[in-house]
Design a protein around this motif. Structure first.
Motif, mmCIF file in Angstrom:
data_model
loop_
_atom_site.group_PDB
_atom_site.id
_atom_site.type_symbol
_atom_site.label_atom_id
_atom_site.label_comp_id
_atom_site.label_asym_id
_atom_site.label_seq_id
_atom_site.Cartn_x
_atom_site.Cartn_y
_atom_site.Cartn_z
ATOM 1 N N TYR A 161 -5.687 -3.519 -8.102
ATOM 2 C CA TYR A 161 -5.535 -3.783 -6.831
ATOM 3 C C TYR A 161 -6.973 -4.288 -6.398
ATOM 4 O O TYR A 161 -7.732 -3.936 -6.969
ATOM 5 C CB TYR A 161 -5.119 -2.833 -6.083
ATOM 6 C CG TYR A 161 -3.594 -2.306 -5.880
ATOM 7 C CD1 TYR A 161 -2.455 -2.624 -5.260
ATOM 8 C CD2 TYR A 161 -3.191 -1.363 -7.177
ATOM 9 C CE1 TYR A 161 -1.130 -2.592 -5.626
ATOM 10 C CE2 TYR A 161 -2.006 -1.002 -7.498
ATOM 11 C CZ TYR A 161 -0.915 -1.590 -6.670
ATOM 12 O OH TYR A 161 0.468 -1.152 -6.931
ATOM 13 N N ASP A 162 -7.031 -5.012 -5.229
ATOM 14 C CA ASP A 162 -8.104 -5.371 -4.787
ATOM 15 C C ASP A 162 -9.074 -4.343 -4.133
ATOM 16 O O ASP A 162 -10.016 -4.512 -4.013
ATOM 17 C CB ASP A 162 -7.967 -6.941 -3.846
ATOM 18 C CG ASP A 162 -7.537 -6.411 -2.534
ATOM 19 O OD1 ASP A 162 -6.425 -5.564 -2.528
ATOM 20 O OD2 ASP A 162 -7.576 -7.190 -1.630
ATOM 21 N N THR A 163 -8.307 -3.483 -3.778
ATOM 22 C CA THR A 163 -9.095 -2.257 -2.820
ATOM 23 C C THR A 163 -8.024 -1.012 -3.078
ATOM 24 O O THR A 163 -7.047 -1.098 -3.628
ATOM 25 C CB THR A 163 -9.202 -2.668 -1.347
ATOM 26 O OG1 THR A 163 -7.774 -2.333 -0.833
ATOM 27 C CG2 THR A 163 -9.645 -3.998 -1.161
ATOM 28 N N PRO A 164 -8.699 0.260 -2.865
ATOM 29 C CA PRO A 164 -7.923 1.613 -2.883
ATOM 30 C C PRO A 164 -7.039 1.729 -1.694
ATOM 31 O O PRO A 164 -6.548 2.682 -1.540
ATOM 32 C CB PRO A 164 -9.265 2.464 -3.420
ATOM 33 C CG PRO A 164 -10.272 2.124 -2.688
ATOM 34 C CD PRO A 164 -10.173 0.482 -2.805
ATOM 35 N N GLU A 165 -7.098 0.874 -0.968
ATOM 36 C CA GLU A 165 -6.479 1.132 0.554
ATOM 37 C C GLU A 165 -4.998 0.698 0.485
ATOM 38 O O GLU A 165 -4.545 0.062 -0.444
ATOM 39 C CB GLU A 165 -6.960 0.109 1.523
ATOM 40 C CG GLU A 165 -8.734 0.172 1.782
ATOM 41 C CD GLU A 165 -9.074 1.717 1.781
ATOM 42 O OE1 GLU A 165 -8.581 2.212 2.751
ATOM 43 O OE2 GLU A 165 -10.238 1.984 1.376
ATOM 44 N N ALA A 166 -4.289 1.348 1.341
ATOM 45 C CA ALA A 166 -2.907 1.235 1.354
ATOM 46 C C ALA A 166 -2.384 -0.048 1.549
ATOM 47 O O ALA A 166 -1.172 -0.267 0.965
ATOM 48 C CB ALA A 166 -2.288 2.047 2.645
ATOM 49 N N ASP A 167 -3.178 -0.936 2.006
ATOM 50 C CA ASP A 167 -2.859 -2.551 2.013
ATOM 51 C C ASP A 167 -3.162 -3.274 1.094
ATOM 52 O O ASP A 167 -2.996 -4.542 1.327
ATOM 53 C CB ASP A 167 -2.758 -2.993 3.612
ATOM 54 C CG ASP A 167 -4.428 -2.810 3.958
ATOM 55 O OD1 ASP A 167 -5.061 -2.300 3.042
ATOM 56 O OD2 ASP A 167 -4.784 -3.615 4.868
ATOM 57 N N ALA A 168 -3.518 -2.782 0.190
ATOM 58 C CA ALA A 168 -4.397 -3.719 -1.137
ATOM 59 C C ALA A 168 -3.195 -4.583 -1.585
ATOM 60 O O ALA A 168 -2.052 -4.292 -1.676
ATOM 61 C CB ALA A 168 -4.568 -2.461 -1.913
ATOM 62 N N ARG A 170 -10.453 8.591 -6.245
ATOM 63 C CA ARG A 170 -9.680 9.578 -5.600
ATOM 64 C C ARG A 170 -9.294 10.554 -6.757
ATOM 65 O O ARG A 170 -8.216 11.451 -6.535
ATOM 66 C CB ARG A 170 -8.593 8.986 -4.698
ATOM 67 C CG ARG A 170 -9.120 8.446 -3.546
ATOM 68 C CD ARG A 170 -7.711 8.256 -2.644
ATOM 69 N NE ARG A 170 -8.360 7.264 -1.404
ATOM 70 C CZ ARG A 170 -7.614 5.950 -1.395
ATOM 71 N NH1 ARG A 170 -6.711 5.636 -2.259
ATOM 72 N NH2 ARG A 170 -8.172 5.353 -0.249
#
Length: 110
Positions: A7-14, A55
């Motif tokens: 994924y491009d980020t570890p965020e929920a909307d990645a 995480r």
């Protein structure tokens, strides 16, 4: 064999941008010679700190990364988010990684 989603980020909307197949060194050694250059070792990625597990508690991360050190990966990216596209366009690309010191321009690392 492991299969890792990238994924491009570890965020929920990645955005899901790629996939990596991970195999043992023993399996890598059985690959045909023409296939081997398409795979990369994870040893440098882990030892240099480039590869990490967001995480995940430190002791668990270290234990798992010690196993990853002895593996090889084949990574395909299907969304080059750095181009600014709103969806994955173009052909998927085989991606490689750093495998030794000196491969990354110091200016890019800053």
């Amino acid at each position: 064999m492991r299969q890792c989603l990238i994924y491009d980020t570890p965020e929920a909307d990645a955005k899901l941008i790629g996939l990596e197949y991970i195999i043992s060194e023993n399996l890598f050694l059985t690959l045909p010679d023409e296939e081997k250059p398409l795979w990369h070792s994870h040893l440098y990625e882990v030892k240099s700190g480039v590869l990490f597990m967001p995480r995940v508690p430190g002791p668990i991360e270290r234990q798992d990364l010690e196993k990853v050190c002895k593996t090889y990966g084949k990574t395909i990216h299907f969304w080059q988010i750095d181009k600014g596209d709103n969806l994955p366009l173009g052909l998927p690309q085989l991606m490689m990684t750093l495998t030794r010191d000196g491969q990354l321009d110091d200016e890019l690392a800053r």
